[in-house]
Write an enzyme that holds these catalytic residues in place. Structure first.
Site, PDB file in Angstrom:
ATOM      1  N   HIS A 251       5.059 -27.794   9.783  1.00 57.31           N
ATOM      2  CA  HIS A 251       6.374 -28.352   9.637  1.00 57.31           C
ATOM      3  C   HIS A 251       6.554 -29.836   9.977  1.00 57.31           C
ATOM      4  O   HIS A 251       7.169 -30.380   9.307  1.00 57.31           O
ATOM      5  CB  HIS A 251       7.604 -27.421  10.182  1.00 57.31           C
TER       6      HIS A 251
ATOM      7  N   ASP B  55       1.634 -23.471  15.091  1.00 61.04           N
ATOM      8  CA  ASP B  55       2.510 -22.812  14.449  1.00 61.04           C
ATOM      9  C   ASP B  55       3.545 -23.896  13.983  1.00 61.04           C
ATOM     10  O   ASP B  55       4.230 -23.340  12.794  1.00 61.04           O
ATOM     11  CB  ASP B  55       2.995 -21.908  15.311  1.00 61.04           C
TER      12      ASP B  55
ATOM     13  N   LYS C  71      10.133 -23.231  21.940  1.00 62.67           N
ATOM     14  CA  LYS C  71      10.553 -22.046  22.138  1.00 62.67           C
ATOM     15  C   LYS C  71      11.766 -21.788  23.435  1.00 62.67           C
ATOM     16  O   LYS C  71      11.373 -22.197  24.341  1.00 62.67           O
ATOM     17  CB  LYS C  71       9.803 -20.919  21.851  1.00 62.67           C
TER      18      LYS C  71
ATOM     19  N   GLU D 107      14.154 -24.088  19.266  1.00 63.35           N
ATOM     20  CA  GLU D 107      14.443 -22.686  19.153  1.00 63.35           C
ATOM     21  C   GLU D 107      15.124 -22.208  20.292  1.00 63.35           C
ATOM     22  O   GLU D 107      14.418 -22.665  21.435  1.00 63.35           O
ATOM     23  CB  GLU D 107      13.489 -21.958  18.650  1.00 63.35           C
TER      24      GLU D 107
ATOM     25  N   ARG E  97       0.723  -1.107  -0.322  1.00 63.71           N
ATOM     26  CA  ARG E  97       0.006   0.153   0.059  1.00 63.71           C
ATOM     27  C   ARG E  97       0.973   1.473   0.234  1.00 63.71           C
ATOM     28  O   ARG E  97       0.322   2.206  -0.456  1.00 63.71           O
ATOM     29  CB  ARG E  97      -1.019   0.010   1.298  1.00 63.71           C
TER      30      ARG E  97
ATOM     31  N   LYS F 285      14.640 -27.180   2.428  1.00 65.63           N
ATOM     32  CA  LYS F 285      15.659 -27.486   3.093  1.00 65.63           C
ATOM     33  C   LYS F 285      16.443 -28.546   2.139  1.00 65.63           C
ATOM     34  O   LYS F 285      16.028 -29.566   1.899  1.00 65.63           O
ATOM     35  CB  LYS F 285      15.667 -27.673   4.390  1.00 65.63           C
TER      36      LYS F 285
HETATM   37  P1  NAP Z   1       4.438  -7.628   7.382  1.00 62.29           P
HETATM   38  O1  NAP Z   1       5.821  -7.451   7.871  1.00 62.29           O
HETATM   39  O2  NAP Z   1       3.319  -7.233   8.265  1.00 62.29           O
HETATM   40  O3  NAP Z   1       4.188  -7.201   6.129  1.00 62.29           O
HETATM   41  C1  NAP Z   1       2.977  -7.335   5.240  1.00 62.29           C
HETATM   42  C2  NAP Z   1       3.208  -6.792   4.024  1.00 62.29           C
HETATM   43  O4  NAP Z   1       1.762  -6.525   3.334  1.00 62.29           O
HETATM   44  C3  NAP Z   1       3.733  -5.243   3.919  1.00 62.29           C
HETATM   45  O5  NAP Z   1       4.398  -5.357   2.683  1.00 62.29           O
HETATM   46  C4  NAP Z   1       2.435  -4.537   4.018  1.00 62.29           C
HETATM   47  O6  NAP Z   1       2.851  -3.238   3.220  1.00 62.29           O
HETATM   48  C5  NAP Z   1       1.708  -5.203   2.981  1.00 62.29           C
HETATM   49  N1  NAP Z   1       0.050  -5.167   3.061  1.00 62.29           N
HETATM   50  C6  NAP Z   1      -0.405  -5.058   4.129  1.00 62.29           C
HETATM   51  N2  NAP Z   1      -1.900  -4.668   3.960  1.00 62.29           N
HETATM   52  C7  NAP Z   1      -1.838  -4.691   2.602  1.00 62.29           C
HETATM   53  C8  NAP Z   1      -2.894  -4.551   1.835  1.00 62.29           C
HETATM   54  N3  NAP Z   1      -4.257  -4.180   1.950  1.00 62.29           N
HETATM   55  N4  NAP Z   1      -2.990  -4.443   0.088  1.00 62.29           N
HETATM   56  C9  NAP Z   1      -1.684  -4.536  -0.011  1.00 62.29           C
HETATM   57  N5  NAP Z   1      -0.451  -4.880   0.869  1.00 62.29           N
HETATM   58  C10 NAP Z   1      -0.779  -4.759   2.119  1.00 62.29           C
HETATM   59  O7  NAP Z   1       4.407  -9.330   7.211  1.00 62.29           O
HETATM   60  P2  NAP Z   1       5.379 -10.420   6.941  1.00 62.29           P
HETATM   61  O8  NAP Z   1       6.132 -10.794   8.196  1.00 62.29           O
HETATM   62  O9  NAP Z   1       6.278  -9.931   5.774  1.00 62.29           O
HETATM   63  O10 NAP Z   1       4.610 -11.614   6.356  1.00 62.29           O
HETATM   64  C11 NAP Z   1       3.795 -11.893   5.484  1.00 62.29           C
HETATM   65  C12 NAP Z   1       3.178 -13.260   5.232  1.00 62.29           C
HETATM   66  O11 NAP Z   1       3.973 -14.100   5.373  1.00 62.29           O
HETATM   67  C13 NAP Z   1       2.175 -13.464   6.332  1.00 62.29           C
HETATM   68  O12 NAP Z   1       0.959 -14.054   5.875  1.00 62.29           O
HETATM   69  C14 NAP Z   1       2.876 -14.210   7.516  1.00 62.29           C
HETATM   70  O13 NAP Z   1       2.263 -15.028   8.183  1.00 62.29           O
HETATM   71  C15 NAP Z   1       3.756 -14.854   6.380  1.00 62.29           C
HETATM   72  N6  NAP Z   1       5.043 -15.514   7.046  1.00 62.29           N
HETATM   73  C16 NAP Z   1       5.853 -14.458   7.562  1.00 62.29           C
HETATM   74  C17 NAP Z   1       7.187 -15.084   7.963  1.00 62.29           C
HETATM   75  C18 NAP Z   1       8.207 -14.124   8.383  1.00 62.29           C
HETATM   76  O14 NAP Z   1       9.501 -14.729   8.853  1.00 62.29           O
HETATM   77  N7  NAP Z   1       8.185 -12.882   8.399  1.00 62.29           N
HETATM   78  C19 NAP Z   1       7.249 -16.473   8.184  1.00 62.29           C
HETATM   79  C20 NAP Z   1       6.457 -17.177   7.500  1.00 62.29           C
HETATM   80  C21 NAP Z   1       5.362 -16.873   7.035  1.00 62.29           C
HETATM   81  P3  NAP Z   1       1.897  -1.952   3.365  1.00 62.29           P
HETATM   82  O15 NAP Z   1       1.623  -1.943   4.945  1.00 62.29           O
HETATM   83  O16 NAP Z   1       2.595  -0.968   2.727  1.00 62.29           O
HETATM   84  O17 NAP Z   1       0.555  -2.146   2.707  1.00 62.29           O
END
Ligand code: NAP
Length: 484
Positions: A240, A235, A331, A216, A51, A182
């Protein structure tokens, strides 16, 4: 050994959530490493979307910084980074809004591989799928990549599958479980099905039990609010650990192709016996000194969510009847270590007479921190003094065994993204697999909720609650040490 990098076809990869944590920490650094390895063709492009309003130059600056932070210094080549950044562009789009889609349509091509990575909250999968379809952006052969969590229970997983199925067929949907990316996990299949040595012994007649540990050292820290609604079962175990169990327990597929492999994994999940309450231990780490406990981290003083789980599972089929599978994850444990251990039975008769402290053969497959395998074998203790037996490890660290190539083992995300571009779904979960895993987990979780089950406390830096040790001791077995 000469490194073999096979370039993929030209592609447009659109990353929704391209400014998020996952994109900055894993996806973009992974793509950069593939670029560096020569796997990204000349005209491959990455289009990030989120966004926030941002120019291409601002987005590139964000990713330059991310590469600086999340790629090892040895791989940070200034010229290569700039060349890679030129492949990136940015489009501001709200997944639930109507603006920006025309720009995205202009930015994507229909005559190359098209992949859309939904690195956003699952609530946005529906709006994204609908708009990509209705705006005529997604072509018929495009691929959709979705992240965990895939649902919170069976009903929500079914709803997510149905939402995606409205616009895309199963062959287009890539559900990521990064454990499957992996190197060691794939090596598990290579070792099992590429050698004659192990498979004849890979059954209840020769295997005493199997242990799967994912430990972890970190707590739930910054993601406490999310984690508190989830817990270790949702989780880690349902996805996993369940996937690892499937790869260990499955029958040899007829071919190494996506549906053949996933059919066999599905059969394992469906063969699981229901878990009895006394076969599971739930734990929650306690505050110690200045170190906050789980409840402080989760900001929920009455939380009953588990940060640790240990359980015994039975796969009820001809191969595994009588061989238990012990799974454990948690954890704030004493070390960061993940491994699968296949513990073989003792020989039926010892020709050497009684031997103290014999421990038998174990094939340990290490997933992290260093990927590799160890086979524990019995030999004679060197020197005079009779026939005393000792166990020694036959060690294979992939990094060492494969020389330069080993040091270059791609991260799970790198491999999985390249598999998406190649159109290979073998290492991705199929919709029915995910639903079967939830159908197994749901009654267990419901049982805890109905009974008001309270997790057992454990100290940070340990191996988890004492009750987890008892779970093993009851069966006259013990957990392997958790060590890096
Ligand atoms: P995050 O840091 O909160 O990032 C969310 C992203 O989505 C941001 O780029 C945000 O940017 C965008 N976003 C939010 N609302 C939006 C909308 N309405 N339209 C378009 N873009 C939107 O989350 P994340 O950690 O990267 O995780 C992303 C996904 O991967 C989640 O489903 C999470 O469960 C999964 N995941 C993450 C990890 C990890 O290590 N981080 C690991 C496994 C799975 P804006 O706010 O600018 O829109």
């Amino acid at each position: 050994m000469v490194s073999r990098v096979i370039p993929v076809d030209p592609f447009d990869l659109v990353i929704f959530g391209g400014t998020g944590d996952l994109a900055r920490r894993k996806i973009l650094p992974g793509l950069y490493r593939r670029f560096l390895a020569g796997q990204m063709p000349e005209d491959a492009r990455v289009i990030a979307a989120a966004r926030s309003e941002m120019s291409d130059a601002e987005y590139r600056a964000m990713i330059r910084e991310a590469i600086g932070e999340f790629v090892s210094k040895a791989r940070q080549d200034k010229k290569a980074i700039e060349a890679f950044l030129k492949r990136l562009s940015y489009v501001a789009i709200d997944a639930t809004g109507e603006d920006g889609w025309d720009r995205l349509k202009q930015a994507t091509r229909r005559d190359v591989v098209q992949a859309f990575y939904f690195s956003v909250a699952p609530a946005l999968f529906g709006p994204l799928a609908e708009r990509l379809h209705n705006r005529g952006i997604a072509c018929e052969t495009c691929r959709i990549v979705v992240e965990k969590p895939f649902g919170h229970d069976l009903a929500s997983a079914k709803a997510l599958n149905a939402t995606l199925a409205e616009h895309f067929h199963e062959g287009q949907i890539y559900r990521i479980d990064h454990y499957l990316g992996k190197e060691t996990v794939q090596n598990l299949m290579a070792v099992r099905f590429g050698n004659m040595l192990f498979e004849p012994l890979w059954n209840a007649q020769y295997v005493d039990h199997i242990q799967i540990t994912v430990a972890e050292t970190v707590g739930v820290g910054g993601r406490g609010a999310y984690y508190d609604k989830s817990g270790a079962m949702r989780d880690m175990v349902q996805n996993h650990l369940m996937q690892l169990l499937c790869l260990i327990a499955m029958e040899p597929p007829a071919h190494f192709d996506p549906d053949a492999v996933r059919d066999e994994k599905l059969k394992v999940i469906r063969a699981l016996d229901p878990v009895l309450p006394d076969e599971i231990v739930r734990g929650q780490y306690q505050a110690r000194g200045k170190d906050p406990g789980y409840r402080e981290d989760a900001e929920n003083p009455a939380s009953l969510t588990e940060s640790f789980i240990a359980l015994r599972l039975h796969v009820s089929n001809w191969r595994w009847k009588g061989t238990p599978f012990y799974l454990r994850t948690g954890k704030k444990l004493k070390a960061r270590a993940s491994e699968i251990a296949v513990v073989f039975k003792d020989p039926p008769h010892s020709i050497f007479g009684p031997q103290e402290n014999r421990r038998g053969n174990v094939l340990a497959i290490k997933l992290q921190p260093n990927e590799g395998m160890t086979l524990r074998v019995t030999i004679k203790e060197p020197g005079p003094g009779g026939m005393r037996l000792v166990e020694v490890p036959l060690d294979m660290s992939f990094a060492e065994a494969l020389g330069e190539n080993g040091a270059d083992i791609p991260d799970a995300y790198e491999r999985l993204i390249m598999d998406v571009i190649r159109g290979n779904q073998t290492l991705f979960m199929r919709g029915d697999e995910v639903e079967a895993a939830w159908a197994w987990a749901d009654p267990v979780i419901r049982g805890w909720e109905e009974r008001g089950d309270r997790p057992c406390p454990y100290d940070a830096g340990t191996t988890g609650p004492e009750e987890a040790q008892i779970l093993m001791h009851r069966d006259a077995r013990r957990w392997r040490e958790i060590r890096e």
